[in-house]
Design a protein around this motif. Structure first.
Motif, PDB file in Angstrom:
ATOM      1  N   TYR A  93     107.126 -35.750 -24.148  1.00 12.50           N
ATOM      2  CA  TYR A  93     106.933 -37.204 -23.990  1.00 12.50           C
ATOM      3  C   TYR A  93     105.537 -37.502 -23.457  1.00 12.50           C
ATOM      4  CZ  TYR A  93     108.239 -42.068 -22.908  1.00 12.50           C
ATOM      5  OH  TYR A  93     108.312 -43.438 -22.864  1.00 12.50           O
ATOM      6  N   ASP A  94     105.129 -36.789 -22.393  1.00 12.34           N
ATOM      7  CA  ASP A  94     103.798 -36.980 -21.811  1.00 12.34           C
ATOM      8  C   ASP A  94     102.696 -36.631 -22.806  1.00 12.34           C
ATOM      9  OD1 ASP A  94     104.739 -37.920 -19.421  1.00 12.34           O
ATOM     10  OD2 ASP A  94     104.356 -36.083 -18.275  1.00 12.34           O
ATOM     11  N   VAL A  95     102.879 -35.515 -23.497  1.00 18.49           N
ATOM     12  CA  VAL A  95     101.876 -35.055 -24.461  1.00 18.49           C
ATOM     13  C   VAL A  95     101.696 -36.088 -25.576  1.00 18.49           C
ATOM     14  CG1 VAL A  95     101.455 -33.315 -26.262  1.00 18.49           C
ATOM     15  CG2 VAL A  95     102.104 -32.587 -23.958  1.00 18.49           C
ATOM     16  N   THR A  96     102.821 -36.619 -26.077  1.00 20.63           N
ATOM     17  CA  THR A  96     102.762 -37.641 -27.132  1.00 20.63           C
ATOM     18  C   THR A  96     102.112 -38.922 -26.629  1.00 20.63           C
ATOM     19  OG1 THR A  96     104.818 -36.706 -28.000  1.00 20.63           O
ATOM     20  CG2 THR A  96     104.117 -38.820 -28.904  1.00 20.63           C
ATOM     21  N   LEU A  97     102.450 -39.317 -25.395  1.00 22.26           N
ATOM     22  CA  LEU A  97     101.829 -40.507 -24.802  1.00 22.26           C
ATOM     23  C   LEU A  97     100.311 -40.374 -24.775  1.00 22.26           C
ATOM     24  CD1 LEU A  97     103.930 -41.305 -21.569  1.00 22.26           C
ATOM     25  CD2 LEU A  97     103.840 -42.667 -23.660  1.00 22.26           C
ATOM     26  N   LEU A  98      99.825 -39.225 -24.310  1.00 25.51           N
ATOM     27  CA  LEU A  98      98.383 -39.018 -24.201  1.00 25.51           C
ATOM     28  C   LEU A  98      97.736 -38.974 -25.583  1.00 25.51           C
ATOM     29  CD1 LEU A  98      98.258 -36.399 -21.299  1.00 25.51           C
ATOM     30  CD2 LEU A  98      97.548 -38.791 -21.204  1.00 25.51           C
ATOM     31  N   GLN A 123     102.434 -30.176 -13.566  1.00 23.10           N
ATOM     32  CA  GLN A 123     102.699 -30.963 -14.771  1.00 23.10           C
ATOM     33  C   GLN A 123     101.434 -31.131 -15.614  1.00 23.10           C
ATOM     34  OE1 GLN A 123     104.592 -34.327 -12.766  1.00 23.10           O
ATOM     35  NE2 GLN A 123     106.512 -33.916 -13.826  1.00 23.10           N
ATOM     36  N   VAL A 124     100.310 -31.376 -14.935  1.00 24.52           N
ATOM     37  CA  VAL A 124      99.055 -31.546 -15.668  1.00 24.52           C
ATOM     38  C   VAL A 124      98.692 -30.251 -16.397  1.00 24.52           C
ATOM     39  CG1 VAL A 124      96.573 -32.003 -15.483  1.00 24.52           C
ATOM     40  CG2 VAL A 124      98.191 -33.389 -14.180  1.00 24.52           C
ATOM     41  N   LYS A 125      98.863 -29.118 -15.712  1.00 28.75           N
ATOM     42  CA  LYS A 125      98.592 -27.815 -16.354  1.00 28.75           C
ATOM     43  C   LYS A 125      99.493 -27.632 -17.579  1.00 28.75           C
ATOM     44  CE  LYS A 125      96.921 -25.116 -12.423  1.00 28.75           C
ATOM     45  NZ  LYS A 125      97.412 -24.698 -11.113  1.00 28.75           N
ATOM     46  N   ASP A 126     100.771 -27.939 -17.409  1.00 26.85           N
ATOM     47  CA  ASP A 126     101.723 -27.805 -18.526  1.00 26.85           C
ATOM     48  C   ASP A 126     101.345 -28.726 -19.688  1.00 26.85           C
ATOM     49  OD1 ASP A 126     103.084 -26.002 -16.972  1.00 26.85           O
ATOM     50  OD2 ASP A 126     104.672 -27.400 -16.371  1.00 26.85           O
ATOM     51  N   ILE A 127     100.914 -29.944 -19.357  1.00 25.30           N
ATOM     52  CA  ILE A 127     100.521 -30.923 -20.376  1.00 25.30           C
ATOM     53  C   ILE A 127      99.332 -30.388 -21.184  1.00 25.30           C
ATOM     54  CG2 ILE A 127      99.390 -33.175 -20.705  1.00 25.30           C
ATOM     55  CD1 ILE A 127     101.200 -34.194 -18.354  1.00 25.30           C
ATOM     56  N   ALA A 130     100.613 -27.587 -23.473  1.00 24.33           N
ATOM     57  CA  ALA A 130     101.481 -28.089 -24.544  1.00 24.33           C
ATOM     58  C   ALA A 130     100.687 -28.906 -25.559  1.00 24.33           C
ATOM     59  CB  ALA A 130     102.611 -28.932 -23.949  1.00 24.33           C
ATOM     60  N   TYR A 131      99.687 -29.633 -25.075  1.00 19.44           N
ATOM     61  CA  TYR A 131      98.831 -30.441 -25.958  1.00 19.44           C
ATOM     62  C   TYR A 131      98.091 -29.518 -26.926  1.00 19.44           C
ATOM     63  CZ  TYR A 131      95.506 -34.172 -27.249  1.00 19.44           C
ATOM     64  OH  TYR A 131      94.770 -35.119 -27.933  1.00 19.44           O
ATOM     65  N   ARG A 132      97.559 -28.421 -26.387  1.00 19.74           N
ATOM     66  CA  ARG A 132      96.843 -27.460 -27.233  1.00 19.74           C
ATOM     67  C   ARG A 132      97.784 -26.849 -28.282  1.00 19.74           C
ATOM     68  NH1 ARG A 132      92.198 -24.866 -26.324  1.00 19.74           N
ATOM     69  NH2 ARG A 132      92.227 -25.271 -24.078  1.00 19.74           N
ATOM     70  N   GLN A 133      98.992 -26.514 -27.828  1.00 21.01           N
ATOM     71  CA  GLN A 133      99.973 -25.904 -28.726  1.00 21.01           C
ATOM     72  C   GLN A 133     100.391 -26.860 -29.844  1.00 21.01           C
ATOM     73  OE1 GLN A 133     103.283 -24.412 -26.496  1.00 21.01           O
ATOM     74  NE2 GLN A 133     104.016 -23.099 -28.146  1.00 21.01           N
ATOM     75  N   GLU A 134     100.605 -28.110 -29.465  1.00 21.69           N
ATOM     76  CA  GLU A 134     101.121 -29.099 -30.412  1.00 21.69           C
ATOM     77  C   GLU A 134     100.063 -29.535 -31.420  1.00 21.69           C
ATOM     78  OE1 GLU A 134     103.804 -31.528 -32.261  1.00 21.69           O
ATOM     79  OE2 GLU A 134     104.268 -30.109 -30.659  1.00 21.69           O
ATOM     80  N   TYR A 135      98.822 -29.762 -30.954  1.00 21.42           N
ATOM     81  CA  TYR A 135      97.806 -30.372 -31.817  1.00 21.42           C
ATOM     82  C   TYR A 135      96.631 -29.446 -32.123  1.00 21.42           C
ATOM     83  CZ  TYR A 135     100.449 -34.464 -30.366  1.00 21.42           C
ATOM     84  OH  TYR A 135     101.459 -35.358 -30.117  1.00 21.42           O
TER      85      TYR A 135
END
Length: 304
Positions: A93-98, A123-127, A130-135
């Motif tokens: 959810y956070d990753v998509t929001l950003l 959470q910021v580290k995880d984001i 996950a952002y790198r992994q997703e996009y």
């Protein structure tokens, strides 16, 4: 500490949880003509996010279909946005929001500010991961490419999760604020604010308002508010999303979804302390229909 945190949410895991029964009930609510929205909202607001993920997996097994796709096909508008938000794992959810804040038309600074100022270091580290992994993109680079000046510098510092202990020299230029507030330890920041007050005779917030403007000002204030109290920051965010003419539904949905299992009880208490009405009654007066029903269930009660 996660269990301690979890207990401050209004949404809890259901005790006698049966993923198959829930999947069946949701399937039935959408089968044939018309949709039983009430079943959908009552059920999903009474399950934790991890339980919703189990329901989604079971639904796929039983019916060979994607539950979120089916929900999107049956629901619409703000209610759909809210339900899909509840069905999304918190990190995703956070990753998509950003991602949407950066890649949408123009930059949605409000979302960047809210997420990066209020989430914990972990959470910021995880984001970022996950952002790198997703996009397959670097969040820091994307943020840098989309923002400018001191606002950009502080966002990047927040993303890098810097800890810099030690005393700071106090100036009033933007550069100094950025350096001071790039420190993510709330406890250390509160000491800095007290020292600042003694030295300058001003609250940190007053100086920020006097010395800065625009997105940087919003970000600095958000960081200070979150260091003082995250629930108070969100209470204020919710209040201004609904105050006056019109409602900022995107913000309302974002906060109610992302805080329902974290600290909604504390947000409600802060809201009641800071503003003339309860969060419950403000949501009730500002929204309607199934959307209102679901939001009030996430709110979890009235503090009249």
């Amino acid at each position: 500490s996660s269990t301690l945190q979890a207990s401050r949410g209004t949404v809890k895991a259901s005790g006698n949880f049966n993923a198959s029964a829930d999947a069946e009930a949701l399937y039935k609510s959408m089968k044939g003509l018309g949709t039983d929205e009430d079943t959908i909202l009552q059920l999903l607001t009474a399950r934790s996010n991890s339980q919703r993920q189990e329901i989604k997996a079971t639904y796929k097994t039983l019916f060979g279909k994607d539950l979120v796709d089916d929900l999107k096909g049956e629901l619409g508008g703000k209610f759909e946005t809210l339900i899909v938000g509840l069905m999304t794992p918190p990190l995703a959810y956070d990753v998509t929001l950003l991602r949407n804040a950066i890649k949408g038309a123009g930059t949605d600074e409000k979302v960047l500010v809210e997420v990066l100022a209020s989430r914990t270091c972990q959470q910021v580290k995880d984001i970022v991961g996950a952002y790198r992994q997703e996009y397959d993109d670097d969040l820091e680079e994307d943020v840098s490419g989309d923002t400018s000046g001191h606002f950009k510098r502080l966002l990047v510092i927040l993303l890098q999760v810097l800890f810099q202990a030690g005393e700071k020299k106090f100036g009033t230029d933007e550069q100094t604020f950025v350096t001071i507030l790039g420190n993510r330890s709330a406890e250390h920041l509160r000491k800095v604010f007290d020292a600042y007050m003694k030295l300058s005779g001003y609250e940190m917030e007053e100086s920020i308002k006097r010395e800065t403007s625009g997105p940087l000002r919003d970000l600095l204030l958000a960081v200070v508010k979150c260091a003082r109290s995250v629930p108070a920051y969100f209470a204020e965010t919710l209040y201004y999303a609904m105050k006056g003419a019109g409602t900022d539904d995107e913000t309302l949905i974002r906060v109610m979804v992302s805080r329902s299992e974290v600290d909604m009880m504390d947000i409600r208490a802060e809201f009641r302390r800071m503003f003339p009405s309860s969060l419950f009654s403000m949501i009730k007066g500002d929204t309607g229909g199934d959307y209102r029903k679901a939001l009030l269930l996430l709110c979890g009660g009235d503090d009249a």
